[in-house]
Design a protein around this motif. Sequence first.
Motif, short mmCIF file in Angstrom:
data_model
loop_
_atom_site.label_atom_id
_atom_site.label_comp_id
_atom_site.label_asym_id
_atom_site.label_seq_id
_atom_site.Cartn_x
_atom_site.Cartn_y
_atom_site.Cartn_z
N MET A 294 3.88 19.98 6.23
CA MET A 294 4.00 19.18 7.44
C MET A 294 4.29 17.72 7.09
SD MET A 294 1.18 18.16 10.34
CE MET A 294 0.26 17.26 9.12
N LEU A 295 3.61 17.21 6.08
CA LEU A 295 3.78 15.80 5.71
C LEU A 295 5.09 15.54 4.99
CD1 LEU A 295 0.12 14.98 4.70
CD2 LEU A 295 1.37 14.15 6.71
N ARG A 296 5.63 16.53 4.31
CA ARG A 296 6.92 16.34 3.65
C ARG A 296 8.04 16.09 4.66
NH1 ARG A 296 4.92 20.14 -0.17
NH2 ARG A 296 4.48 19.06 -2.11
N ALA A 297 7.85 16.58 5.89
CA ALA A 297 8.83 16.31 6.95
C ALA A 297 8.91 14.81 7.25
CB ALA A 297 8.46 17.09 8.22
N TYR A 298 7.89 14.06 6.85
CA TYR A 298 7.91 12.61 6.98
C TYR A 298 8.51 11.94 5.74
CZ TYR A 298 5.02 12.88 11.18
OH TYR A 298 4.55 13.12 12.46
N GLY A 299 8.99 12.76 4.80
CA GLY A 299 9.61 12.21 3.59
C GLY A 299 8.62 11.74 2.55
N LEU A 300 7.40 12.26 2.60
CA LEU A 300 6.36 11.83 1.67
C LEU A 300 6.34 12.70 0.42
CD1 LEU A 300 3.41 11.14 4.13
CD2 LEU A 300 5.08 9.51 3.22
N ASP A 301 6.11 12.07 -0.71
CA ASP A 301 5.89 12.74 -1.99
C ASP A 301 4.61 12.15 -2.59
OD1 ASP A 301 8.29 14.37 -2.19
OD2 ASP A 301 9.39 12.49 -2.39
N GLU A 302 4.16 12.73 -3.69
CA GLU A 302 2.97 12.18 -4.36
C GLU A 302 3.28 10.80 -4.93
OE1 GLU A 302 0.06 13.02 -4.07
OE2 GLU A 302 0.03 15.14 -3.67
N PRO A 303 2.30 9.91 -4.96
CA PRO A 303 0.90 10.04 -4.53
C PRO A 303 0.69 9.79 -3.03
CG PRO A 303 1.22 7.89 -5.49
CD PRO A 303 2.55 8.61 -5.61
N ASP A 304 1.79 9.49 -2.33
CA ASP A 304 1.66 9.22 -0.89
C ASP A 304 1.15 10.42 -0.10
OD1 ASP A 304 2.62 6.55 -1.12
OD2 ASP A 304 4.67 7.31 -1.23
N LEU A 305 1.51 11.64 -0.54
CA LEU A 305 1.02 12.84 0.14
C LEU A 305 -0.51 12.88 0.13
CD1 LEU A 305 3.46 15.66 -0.99
CD2 LEU A 305 2.97 14.98 1.35
N THR A 306 -1.09 12.64 -1.02
CA THR A 306 -2.56 12.66 -1.12
C THR A 306 -3.17 11.61 -0.21
OG1 THR A 306 -2.54 13.58 -3.34
CG2 THR A 306 -4.53 12.38 -2.69
N LEU B 46 2.77 7.52 9.71
CA LEU B 46 3.45 8.42 8.78
C LEU B 46 4.96 8.15 8.74
CD1 LEU B 46 1.53 11.70 9.65
CD2 LEU B 46 1.36 10.42 7.51
N THR B 47 5.53 7.82 9.89
CA THR B 47 6.96 7.52 9.96
C THR B 47 7.31 6.24 9.19
OG1 THR B 47 7.10 8.60 12.11
CG2 THR B 47 8.88 7.09 11.56
N HIS B 48 6.39 5.30 9.20
CA HIS B 48 6.62 4.01 8.53
C HIS B 48 5.68 3.83 7.35
CE1 HIS B 48 9.20 2.90 11.85
NE2 HIS B 48 8.25 3.33 12.68
N TRP B 49 5.47 4.91 6.63
CA TRP B 49 4.52 4.91 5.52
C TRP B 49 4.92 3.90 4.45
CZ3 TRP B 49 -0.07 7.19 5.57
CH2 TRP B 49 -0.78 7.22 4.38
N PRO B 50 3.98 3.08 3.99
CA PRO B 50 4.29 2.15 2.88
C PRO B 50 4.37 2.94 1.57
CG PRO B 50 1.99 1.93 3.54
CD PRO B 50 2.63 2.92 4.49
N ARG B 51 5.58 3.11 1.06
CA ARG B 51 5.81 3.93 -0.12
C ARG B 51 5.20 3.31 -1.37
NH1 ARG B 51 7.08 8.11 2.91
NH2 ARG B 51 8.95 7.80 4.09
N GLU B 52 4.64 4.21 -2.19
CA GLU B 52 4.09 3.82 -3.50
C GLU B 52 5.26 3.45 -4.41
OE1 GLU B 52 0.89 3.46 -6.31
OE2 GLU B 52 0.81 3.85 -4.16
N GLU B 53 5.15 2.31 -5.04
CA GLU B 53 6.18 1.91 -6.02
C GLU B 53 6.12 2.82 -7.22
OE1 GLU B 53 8.52 -0.55 -5.74
OE2 GLU B 53 7.80 -0.86 -3.68
N ARG B 54 7.28 3.26 -7.69
CA ARG B 54 7.32 4.15 -8.86
C ARG B 54 7.93 3.46 -10.04
NH1 ARG B 54 8.05 9.85 -5.89
NH2 ARG B 54 7.16 9.07 -4.05
#
Length: 191
Positions: free
Chosen positions: A128-140, A183-191
């Motif tokens: 469900m959360l991947r539909a928001y474009g989230l990957d780890e560690p943001d998923l957790t 979730l739509t505007h999630w602050p992405r973790e810098e990689r």
Amino acid sequence: MGRAGVSVERLVAAAAEMADEVGFENVTLSALARGFGVKDASLYSHVRNLKELRTRLALFAGGEMIDRIAAAVAGRAGKDALAAFAGAYREYAHRHPGRYAATQIRIDQTLVADSPAMRRTAGITYSMLRAYGLDEPDLTDAVRLLRSTFHGYCALEATGGFAAPRDVDASWDKAVDALHTALTHWPREER
């Protein structure tokens, strides 16, 4: 319940019923034994102790809960899926307060990893959360946000913690809307 046919499955099912009736913290082997018409000691051939029974109950309830959530989110994505997930979560907490309480206990991570229901829970939630474009560690991080929001709301609602005149369902819907925005505007973790 009669004496015949005590099994682990029947014991856990009876514990689930008892949890909803008298509260998870009041489920005891003695009370279950009385319900089955047997002595306490005879239950120890099915479970080692109360901790094992409660762990089995937590896994059972977690499986029931994710089955309901999976049915609710099937074929949905984005905000629709989030609202369905949230609604099924809240409904389970309302209908099965003792079982729901069981889902909140800490379980040995080895047992969690070996549990098909717990793997399914992770899979459905992450999907469900991947539909928001989230990957780890943001998923957790997102899973933790959802769980703490849903659980906090359900716990406060169960104890009458919302005394304001605003309808609790309207506030729930607003919270789900806010989660969708986050979730739509999630602050992405810098990689």
